[in-house]
Design a protein around this motif. Structure first.
Motif, PDB file in Angstrom:
ATOM      1  N   GLU A 141      42.436  47.175  45.670  1.00 40.14           N
ATOM      2  CA  GLU A 141      41.883  47.991  44.587  1.00 40.14           C
ATOM      3  C   GLU A 141      40.403  48.335  44.818  1.00 40.14           C
ATOM      4  N   ARG A 160      38.788  39.890  47.277  1.00 38.33           N
ATOM      5  CA  ARG A 160      39.937  40.800  47.177  1.00 38.33           C
ATOM      6  C   ARG A 160      40.325  41.340  48.545  1.00 38.33           C
ATOM      7  N   ASP A 184      39.056  37.601  39.721  1.00 39.38           N
ATOM      8  CA  ASP A 184      38.851  37.512  38.285  1.00 39.38           C
ATOM      9  C   ASP A 184      40.203  37.459  37.575  1.00 39.38           C
ATOM     10  N   ALA A 185      40.148  37.350  36.246  1.00 39.11           N
ATOM     11  CA  ALA A 185      41.383  37.155  35.472  1.00 39.11           C
ATOM     12  C   ALA A 185      42.375  38.288  35.680  1.00 39.11           C
ATOM     13  N   SER A 186      41.890  39.515  35.779  1.00 39.68           N
ATOM     14  CA  SER A 186      42.781  40.670  35.920  1.00 39.68           C
ATOM     15  C   SER A 186      43.480  40.698  37.277  1.00 39.68           C
ATOM     16  N   PHE A 187      42.870  40.057  38.271  1.00 44.35           N
ATOM     17  CA  PHE A 187      43.432  40.066  39.620  1.00 44.35           C
ATOM     18  C   PHE A 187      44.250  38.811  39.899  1.00 44.35           C
ATOM     19  N   ARG A 188      44.023  37.749  39.104  1.00 43.25           N
ATOM     20  CA  ARG A 188      44.596  36.445  39.418  1.00 43.25           C
ATOM     21  C   ARG A 188      46.124  36.432  39.338  1.00 43.25           C
ATOM     22  N   GLN A 189      46.700  37.074  38.316  1.00 40.32           N
ATOM     23  CA  GLN A 189      48.152  37.089  38.181  1.00 40.32           C
ATOM     24  C   GLN A 189      48.792  37.873  39.317  1.00 40.32           C
ATOM     25  N   LYS A 190      48.148  38.962  39.687  1.00 36.47           N
ATOM     26  CA  LYS A 190      48.624  39.766  40.800  1.00 36.47           C
ATOM     27  C   LYS A 190      48.613  38.943  42.098  1.00 36.47           C
TER      28      LYS A 190
END
Length: 250
Positions: A141, A160, A184-190
């Motif tokens: 991203e 990343r 970060d939190a938005s990338f962690r699940q991915k």
């Protein structure tokens, strides 16, 4: 056939003069693991002693042991980052190491150049790298930042990029120091979803972890390291039971 074999591996860490002069017989390192010179001065620490390990296709092996037991050092040997002093390392298959995913990133090169460099260093052809480039770019991203030098990236952006490169190519032998979560939190699940898919694709996994529930979930075998030696190697439940009992008595 994908497999790895270690035979009678010994590895000592040399001590710098300052470290040696200030070392105590008791502390982080057991006195029996200190190597002395002819004048009685400590010159090295035995990190691994007489390690024999064979892992075949389909195995998921966990390394357990207290801090300083040799887990990370053994992973570095398996990943080709540390040569043993004596013994033989035989590996059939492509090794992907996630011990330090930022290792090998060139700060002055662009993101795209680092994709190429890391891919070549891992043994992939330029054609294979080109086929994966869009997937790496999309997962990271980072968009137009891939055309800029990595030294202009934030720490999160570097992570990343490193993670996207390391986990895009299908691994044969996957070496892990703890279960990787990143960003970060938005990338962690991915990243967590990618790790599950990535690990399932590997022919062999060797994982060092302090998380016993994770080991029970992911692994089919446990190797317990103690003072740089293999203390027990076998079934997950049996080894973890013995390890926990020993830790409770310590």
């Amino acid at each position: 056939m994908v497999r790895l074999d270690l035979t009678n591996i010994h590895l000592n860490y040399p001590l710098l003069a300052r470290s040696a002069s200030g070392m105590k017989a008791e502390g982080d390192v057991e006195s029996s693991r200190i190597v002395y010179d002819k004048n009685g001065r400590p010159r090295a620490v035995r990190a691994l002693s007489g390690i024999d390990l064979s892992v075949g296709t389909g195995e998921r092996v966990a390394l357990v042991g207290h801090n300083g037991s040799g887990k990370t050092t053994l992973l570095h040997v398996l990943a080709g980052l540390l040569p043993p002093d004596t013994g033989t390392v035989s590996i059939e298959g492509q090794v992907t190491s996630l011990i330090n995913i930022n290792l090998g990133i060139q700060a002055q090169a662009t993101g795209h150049a680092n994709i190429t460099l890391r891919g070549l260093a891992a043994g992939f052809s330029r054609k294979q790298i080109a086929e994966k480039r869009d997937a790496i770019a999309n997962f990271s991203e980072l968009g137009p930042f891939l055309d800029l030098p990595v030294e202009t990236y934030s720490a999160g952006m570097r992570m990343r990029l490193s993670f996207a490169i390391a986990t895009t190519f299908t691994p044969e032998i996957l070496i892990l120091d703890e279960w990787l979560s990143t960003g970060d939190a938005s990338f962690r699940q991915k990243a967590a979803d990618r790790m599950r898919t990535f690990s399932q694709a590997a022919s062999i996994i060797v994982l060092a972890s302090h998380s016993l529930p994770l080991i029970e979930q992911v692994c089919s075998r446990v190797v317990w390291l103690d003072s740089g030696r293999v203390r027990m190697d076998g079934d997950v439940a049996a080894v973890l039971d013995a390890y926990q009992e020993a830790m409770a008595e310590a």
